[in-house]
Enzyme design. Structure first.
Site, mmCIF file in Angstrom:
data_model
loop_
_atom_site.group_PDB
_atom_site.id
_atom_site.type_symbol
_atom_site.label_atom_id
_atom_site.label_comp_id
_atom_site.label_asym_id
_atom_site.label_seq_id
_atom_site.Cartn_x
_atom_site.Cartn_y
_atom_site.Cartn_z
ATOM 1 N N SER A 1 0.844 -1.190 0.000
ATOM 2 C CA SER A 1 0.000 0.000 0.000
ATOM 3 C C SER A 1 0.878 1.239 0.000
ATOM 4 O O SER A 1 2.035 1.198 0.443
ATOM 5 C CB SER A 1 -0.900 0.003 1.241
ATOM 6 O OG SER A 1 -1.543 1.251 1.411
ATOM 7 N N TYR B 1 -1.912 -1.294 10.599
ATOM 8 C CA TYR B 1 -2.024 -1.559 9.161
ATOM 9 C C TYR B 1 -0.870 -0.913 8.402
ATOM 10 O O TYR B 1 -0.212 -1.562 7.579
ATOM 11 C CB TYR B 1 -3.354 -1.029 8.624
ATOM 12 C CG TYR B 1 -3.453 -1.139 7.121
ATOM 13 C CD1 TYR B 1 -3.709 -2.360 6.514
ATOM 14 C CD2 TYR B 1 -3.270 -0.024 6.301
ATOM 15 C CE1 TYR B 1 -3.783 -2.476 5.138
ATOM 16 C CE2 TYR B 1 -3.345 -0.130 4.926
ATOM 17 C CZ TYR B 1 -3.600 -1.353 4.343
ATOM 18 O OH TYR B 1 -3.653 -1.473 2.976
#
Length: 240
Positions: free
Chosen positions: A131, A144
């Protein structure tokens, strides 16, 4: 040609399955939702094998490798992962540890298992889905962001080792910004930046992977955001 995709029942994984099938790849699709995998299996025209597995369980990772090791996987896509929103001192610990298992341990273990076979054959690609979050700290999604930083740095390091040894195998890392998937619903979060279409991201990522691109960032806005992030302090970036 054969590809294995984890987290293939929806979102980017599903889009990747459709695109790879259009390129003539036979597929092994892995996810927890059997019904969705069966629907995808009927939809695609190439040969599709489905595997129902919870990748948070280490034993299932070993079983998956044993099941598929003789398939001579040309492209491994570690796509399974999820996020969680909330202040670190109040988010559920068991949920976070489950996230670490899926986002980090599953990627690490499957990459190691299949990479060894690819190196022996002297060919293969691995695409780890990370990401844009991996390039900075993420208040309210701390675990995360940190998990994706692991994926990005691991992928880049392994690819450099492979380059030095001239192994003929390449590791790529997809680092998108927001994408129109069910990620937001699972993480219970909404991003201010408009999400990219998952079919576009999937095609872009696979095309770049097959050209041996290491860090793959779809979308000009996210490319610019990552570029300008280099010129500010970590503290300032975290505030933003």
């Amino acid at each position: 040609m054969k590809a294995l995709i984890t987290g293939a029942s929806s979102g980017i994984g599903y889009s990747m399955a459709k695109y790879l099938s259009s390129l003539g790849y036979d597929l092994i699709l892995v996810a927890r939702n059997k019904e969705k995998l069966q629907m995808i299996q009927k939809e695609l025209k190439t040969d599709v094998k489905i595997v129902v597995a919870d990748l948070a369980q280490e034993a299932k990772l070993k079983e998956l490798y044993v099941l598929c090791k003789n398939d001579n996987i040309d492209l491994l896509i570690n796509n399974a992962g999820f996020g969680l929103f909330g202040e670190f001192d109040s988010t559920d610990l068991s949920r976070e540890l489950n996230m670490v298992d899926v986002n980090i341990r599953a990627v690490h273990i499957l990459t190691k298992y299949f990479l060894k076979d690819m190196v022996k054959r002297g060919t293969g690609h691995i695409l780890n889905v990370s990401s844009s979050a991996s390039f900075q700290a993420g208040p309210l999604m701390a675990t995360y962001y940190a998990s994706k930083a692991y994926v990005t740095r691991l992928s880049v390091a392994i690819n450099e080792e492979l380059r030095r040894s001239k192994a003929g195998v390449h590791v790529s890392c997809l680092c998108p910004g927001p994408v129109k998937t069910n990620f937001n619903d699972v993480a219970d979060v909404e991003f201010s930046m408009k999400g990219l279409d998952s079919d576009y991201v999937a095609k872009y990522a696979i095309d770049k992977t097959l050209k041996n691109k290491v860090i793959i960032v779809p979308g000009i806005k996210m490319k610019l955001a990552i570029f300008f992030n280099r010129f500010v302090s970590n503290k300032f970036a975290a505030k933003i």
